[in-house]
Design a protein around this motif. Structure first.
Motif, PDB file in Angstrom:
ATOM      1  N   CYS A 119       3.300 -13.252  -1.543  1.00 18.04           N
ATOM      2  CA  CYS A 119       2.358 -12.279  -2.111  1.00 18.04           C
ATOM      3  C   CYS A 119       1.688 -12.835  -3.361  1.00 18.04           C
ATOM      4  CB  CYS A 119       3.084 -10.974  -2.455  1.00 18.04           C
ATOM      5  SG  CYS A 119       3.656 -10.002  -1.053  1.00 18.04           S
ATOM      6  N   ARG A 169      -7.554 -10.392  -3.321  1.00 15.63           N
ATOM      7  CA  ARG A 169      -6.446  -9.783  -2.587  1.00 15.63           C
ATOM      8  C   ARG A 169      -5.429  -9.121  -3.521  1.00 15.63           C
ATOM      9  NH1 ARG A 169      -4.210 -13.918   1.843  1.00 15.63           N
ATOM     10  NH2 ARG A 169      -3.008 -12.029   2.336  1.00 15.63           N
ATOM     11  N   ASP A 179      -5.201  -6.164  -5.077  1.00 14.83           N
ATOM     12  CA  ASP A 179      -4.761  -4.801  -4.766  1.00 14.83           C
ATOM     13  C   ASP A 179      -3.884  -4.780  -3.511  1.00 14.83           C
ATOM     14  OD1 ASP A 179      -6.137  -3.849  -6.941  1.00 14.83           O
ATOM     15  OD2 ASP A 179      -7.891  -3.199  -5.806  1.00 14.83           O
ATOM     16  N   GLU A 180      -4.320  -5.494  -2.479  1.00 19.47           N
ATOM     17  CA  GLU A 180      -3.561  -5.530  -1.221  1.00 19.47           C
ATOM     18  C   GLU A 180      -2.162  -6.085  -1.436  1.00 19.47           C
ATOM     19  OE1 GLU A 180      -3.562  -8.059   2.981  1.00 19.47           O
ATOM     20  OE2 GLU A 180      -5.363  -8.027   1.714  1.00 19.47           O
ATOM     21  N   GLU A 181      -2.090  -7.248  -2.072  1.00 18.05           N
ATOM     22  CA  GLU A 181      -0.788  -7.904  -2.219  1.00 18.05           C
ATOM     23  C   GLU A 181       0.088  -7.184  -3.247  1.00 18.05           C
ATOM     24  OE1 GLU A 181       0.356 -10.204  -0.258  1.00 18.05           O
ATOM     25  OE2 GLU A 181      -1.545 -10.249   0.828  1.00 18.05           O
ATOM     26  N   LEU A 204       0.273  -3.995  -3.539  1.00 13.63           N
ATOM     27  CA  LEU A 204       0.900  -2.929  -2.760  1.00 13.63           C
ATOM     28  C   LEU A 204       2.031  -3.474  -1.895  1.00 13.63           C
ATOM     29  CD1 LEU A 204      -2.260  -0.870  -1.738  1.00 13.63           C
ATOM     30  CD2 LEU A 204      -0.417  -0.129  -3.255  1.00 13.63           C
ATOM     31  N   TRP A 205       1.844  -4.670  -1.356  1.00 15.24           N
ATOM     32  CA  TRP A 205       2.908  -5.254  -0.550  1.00 15.24           C
ATOM     33  C   TRP A 205       4.110  -5.644  -1.410  1.00 15.24           C
ATOM     34  CZ3 TRP A 205       4.314  -4.749   4.125  1.00 15.24           C
ATOM     35  CH2 TRP A 205       3.393  -4.449   5.120  1.00 15.24           C
ATOM     36  N   LEU A 226       1.870  -0.114   9.426  1.00 17.56           N
ATOM     37  CA  LEU A 226       2.297  -1.260   8.621  1.00 17.56           C
ATOM     38  C   LEU A 226       3.554  -1.956   9.153  1.00 17.56           C
ATOM     39  CD1 LEU A 226       1.751   0.144   5.005  1.00 17.56           C
ATOM     40  CD2 LEU A 226       0.206  -1.264   6.383  1.00 17.56           C
ATOM     41  N   GLU A 264       2.924  -5.539  10.324  1.00 19.86           N
ATOM     42  CA  GLU A 264       2.645  -6.444   9.207  1.00 19.86           C
ATOM     43  C   GLU A 264       3.916  -6.793   8.452  1.00 19.86           C
ATOM     44  OE1 GLU A 264       0.353  -8.647   6.314  1.00 19.86           O
ATOM     45  OE2 GLU A 264       0.001  -7.991   8.378  1.00 19.86           O
TER      46      GLU A 264
END
Length: 257
Positions: free
Chosen positions: A128, A138, A140-142, A144-145, A236, A239
């Motif tokens: 991440c 990326r 915001d996406e990562e 959250l992950w 999700l 993923e």
């Protein structure tokens, strides 16, 4: 679908642990605290003093082993972050330290990695951070992950894997999950052997969007209305398991190198 590493198996026998670097609570002050505690207990229960002294020694050994595992988690996180970003570790760290938001996100990832019982989690979190360092868009996406992965441990994965079957592979060789029908918490508890204790795991997975209630089109924050009300895989879950598979493959490749 290539099988993900069995979540029920224990990790391989730990390698010899090297002498750890200084940790908070260790060193002379930590030794003094342990010695003082042992002295106090020994005074309260004199016959137990030899056993207490022996326990203190074992506690020190335990602390060294834990510190060794923490150091190993840091190595895995940094290695995976470096691979994902294409940057050498020093440059990756500099990039993460150059921005306050990235620094705080990295701190959260490191903390989650160190606290986890899963070595794969360190690699997932490292990937991440590496993805963000490689492409700041990326973030915001990562981020959250990182939050999702931070709450996931082996028992959660055992539950999540009950909702997917073998759907073949992606073109890259990644497993393609076949989404299975909804299951009731009662059935999940029986399948995992956890009984009613599975409910906190289901709640965590619902909060993360890995599971959703039947009929829900998106994420859900509620629990099933009844113990027998079903839950199903969310968007999700594939993923999450793909990220786990990538981390496991990276770990296997690292061991073979």
């Amino acid at each position: 679908m290539p099988k993900l590493r069995d979540m029920t198996q224990h990790d391989e026998e730990d390698p010899p642990i090297e002498e750890p670097t200084a940790q908070v609570g260790a060193g002379p002050w930590g030794d003094a605290a342990l010695a003082a505690g042992a002295s106090l207990l020994g005074g309260l229960v004199p016959p137990a003093a030899p056993f207490i002294a022996g326990g203190v020694v074992l506690l020190r050994d335990l602390g060294k082993r834990v510190s060794g595992h923490v150091a190993k988690r840091d190595e895995l996180l940094l290695d995976s972050g470096s691979r994902a970003s294409g940057l050498n570790p020093a440059i990756l760290i500099e990039r993460l330290l150059a921005d306050e938001e990235l620094t705080m996100l990295a701190a959260a990832a490191i903390d989650a990695s160190r606290r986890s019982r899963m070595p794969e989690k360190a690699r997932m979190l490292g990937r991440c951070l590496g993805a963000i360092a490689d492409d700041n868009a990326r973030l915001d996406e990562e981020a959250l992950w990182v939050d999702i992965i931070a709450r996931i441990e082996r028992p959660h994965l055992k539950v999540a894997m009950l909702f997917v079957g073998d759907g073949g592979k992606f073109g890259t060789g990644q497993p393609l999950p076949l989404i299975l029908p909804p299951k009731s918490p009662e059935a999940i508890g029986e399948a995992t052997g956890l009984g009613a204790l599975v409910m906190p795991l289901i709640q965590d997975l619902l909060l993360a969007g890995i599971l959703i209630k039947p009929g829900a089109e998106g994420m859900t924050y509620g629990m099933p209305d009844a113990y027998k009300e079903g839950v199903k895989a969310g968007a999700l879950v594939g993923e999450l398991l793909s990220r786990l598979w990538e981390a496991q493959q990276e770990d296997m490749n690292g061991q073979e190198a």
